[in-house]
Scaffold this active site. Structure first.
Site, PDB file in Angstrom:
ATOM      1  N   HIS A 172       1.342   1.172   5.371  1.00 42.32           N
ATOM      2  CA  HIS A 172       2.558   1.152   4.649  1.00 42.32           C
ATOM      3  C   HIS A 172       3.641   2.184   5.427  1.00 42.32           C
ATOM      4  O   HIS A 172       4.844   1.890   5.394  1.00 42.32           O
ATOM      5  CB  HIS A 172       2.494   1.284   3.129  1.00 42.32           C
ATOM      6  N   GLY A 182       4.617  -6.208   7.411  1.00 44.40           N
ATOM      7  CA  GLY A 182       3.306  -5.815   8.451  1.00 44.40           C
ATOM      8  C   GLY A 182       2.805  -7.239   9.100  1.00 44.40           C
ATOM      9  O   GLY A 182       2.746  -8.087   8.286  1.00 44.40           O
ATOM     10  N   SER A 194      -5.032  -1.879   1.127  1.00 39.12           N
ATOM     11  CA  SER A 194      -5.550  -1.375  -0.364  1.00 39.12           C
ATOM     12  C   SER A 194      -6.833  -1.767  -0.826  1.00 39.12           C
ATOM     13  O   SER A 194      -7.640  -1.345  -1.657  1.00 39.12           O
ATOM     14  CB  SER A 194      -4.281  -1.486  -1.470  1.00 39.12           C
ATOM     15  N   ARG A 195      -6.995  -3.042  -0.553  1.00 39.47           N
ATOM     16  CA  ARG A 195      -8.316  -3.794  -1.050  1.00 39.47           C
ATOM     17  C   ARG A 195      -9.652  -3.286  -0.382  1.00 39.47           C
ATOM     18  O   ARG A 195     -10.651  -3.517  -0.793  1.00 39.47           O
ATOM     19  CB  ARG A 195      -8.264  -5.206  -0.627  1.00 39.47           C
TER      20      ARG A 195
HETATM   21  P1  AMP Z   1       1.035  -4.705   0.324  1.00 32.98           P
HETATM   22  O1  AMP Z   1       1.260  -3.403  -0.453  1.00 32.98           O
HETATM   23  O2  AMP Z   1      -0.345  -5.140   0.617  1.00 32.98           O
HETATM   24  O3  AMP Z   1       1.732  -6.099  -0.463  1.00 32.98           O
HETATM   25  O4  AMP Z   1       1.671  -4.608   1.788  1.00 32.98           O
HETATM   26  C1  AMP Z   1       3.040  -4.289   1.741  1.00 32.98           C
HETATM   27  C2  AMP Z   1       3.498  -4.212   3.198  1.00 32.98           C
HETATM   28  O5  AMP Z   1       2.839  -3.533   4.232  1.00 32.98           O
HETATM   29  C3  AMP Z   1       3.465  -5.915   3.737  1.00 32.98           C
HETATM   30  O6  AMP Z   1       4.609  -5.945   4.442  1.00 32.98           O
HETATM   31  C4  AMP Z   1       2.138  -5.758   4.601  1.00 32.98           C
HETATM   32  O7  AMP Z   1       2.056  -6.545   5.418  1.00 32.98           O
HETATM   33  C5  AMP Z   1       2.075  -4.174   5.012  1.00 32.98           C
HETATM   34  N1  AMP Z   1       0.950  -3.738   5.500  1.00 32.98           N
HETATM   35  C6  AMP Z   1      -0.097  -3.896   4.672  1.00 32.98           C
HETATM   36  N2  AMP Z   1      -1.431  -3.536   5.445  1.00 32.98           N
HETATM   37  C7  AMP Z   1      -0.908  -3.147   6.723  1.00 32.98           C
HETATM   38  C8  AMP Z   1      -1.327  -2.520   8.033  1.00 32.98           C
HETATM   39  N3  AMP Z   1      -2.683  -2.228   7.936  1.00 32.98           N
HETATM   40  N4  AMP Z   1      -0.634  -2.369   8.975  1.00 32.98           N
HETATM   41  C9  AMP Z   1       0.691  -2.710   9.187  1.00 32.98           C
HETATM   42  N5  AMP Z   1       1.149  -3.187   7.838  1.00 32.98           N
HETATM   43  C10 AMP Z   1       0.523  -3.319   6.668  1.00 32.98           C
END
Ligand code: AMP
Length: 277
Positions: free
Chosen positions: A34, A144, A183-184
């Site tokens: 993030h 991401g 996060s998982r």
């Molecule tokens: P989330 O909180 O999982 O919905 O992710 C929020 C944003 O962060 C989304 O655009 C994801 O693709 C990105 N994201 C999550 N994990 C990663 C990672 N390991 N590397 C790059 N971007 C990420």
């Protein structure tokens, strides 16, 4: 760093921000993946807005919405340190009032891969991202590559609905052993965490074969399947070698392609992908 909860608070804080505004939507429980999106936005934009919202409509009835990890104080500290100007943390009631009945649906691109295994998931994603875009009105939004199909679907939605927003897709940030940050990953016990390296190992095995000249997509899928099946704690949901633009399964890899997979490690569902070009 300003914070907002209601739409009124968000709008009045947003109105004060110098443009261009860069926007990073998240579900919180932030990690270095993030923060890499925030840093890219910081480099490219005058102001940076981050939303934290665990969006109930993108979770299936038997998925992990209730147990999804949450830690707002820790998230705020990380965002403050990263130089974010405004954090928006709307509640489910703000995003989905009781009479809510309007949805945004992207058709073909949501049919395969994650869409095929998580019915309704992308309807929730596109609807919430459209609502976040409408409220924040950024010039650029950051996603991401980790969620490759999500990035493609958001790009399609942005084009189809004429949002004047540039979608920027940033590389997947990984742990030292190759596991994609998520996060998982906090759901994994130490043994499962070690087993989780199998996703990146499988993707790399197929990428290596591709670099050695293998172009038959089914062979690349078989290589990934075999690596996953060698890990006793892993249960494969799908592997894919698809066209990077349409996400349709390939017979032969000619242009840019996406290797992707979803794998259960114990009860935890993980996804990962690599681009072939
Ligand atoms: P989330 O909180 O999982 O919905 O992710 C929020 C944003 O962060 C989304 O655009 C994801 O693709 C990105 N994201 C999550 N994990 C990663 C990672 N390991 N590397 C790059 N971007 C990420």
């Amino acid at each position: 760093m300003k914070t907002a909860i209601t739409l009124e608070e968000l709008r009045s804080a947003r109105a004060m921000l110098p443009e261009p505004v860069g926007f990073v939507p998240t579900m919180g429980y932030l990690h270095a993946g993030h923060i890499s999106l925030v840093e890219r936005a910081r480099q490219e934009c005058t102001s940076v807005v981050v939303s934290i919202f665990v969006n109930p409509t993108q979770f299936g009835p038997h998925e992990d919405f209730a147990k999804y990890p949450r830690d707002l104080p820790r998230d705020f500290a990380q965002l403050q340190a990263a130089g974010v100007d405004l954090v928006w943390t709307p509640t489910p009631e703000i995003m989905y009032p009781p009479d809510f009945q309007t949805w945004v649906i992207v058709e073909r691109l949501t049919a395969p891969l994650e869409g095929a295994h998580r019915p309704g998931h992308f309807r929730g994603v596109t609807t919430v991202v459209a609502k976040l875009f409408n409220a924040v009105q950024p010039q650029k939004a950051y996603f991401g590559q980790k969620d490759a199909q999500q990035a493609a679907v958001i790009r399609q939605m942005t084009r189809d609905l004429n949002y004047p927003i540039e979608i920027v897709v940033c590389p997947t940030v990984r742990e030292a052993d190759g596991v994609a940050m998520s996060s998982r990953n906090t759901y994994l016990n130490p043994e499962e965490r070690r087993a989780a390296t199998v996703l990146f190992r499988a993707l790399n095995a197929a990428k290596f074969a591709y670099e050695q000249g293998e172009r038959e997509a089914e062979t690349l899928r078989r290589i990934m399947r075999e690596v996953i099946e060698s890990e006793p704690l892993a249960r494969l949901q799908y592997v894919s070698c698809a066209d990077f633009e349409t996400l349709e399964e390939l017979e032969w890899v000619e242009g840019k392609a996406l290797l992707s997979m979803a794998v259960f490690i114990g009860q935890t569902r993980l996804i990962d992908n690599l681009i072939l070009e």
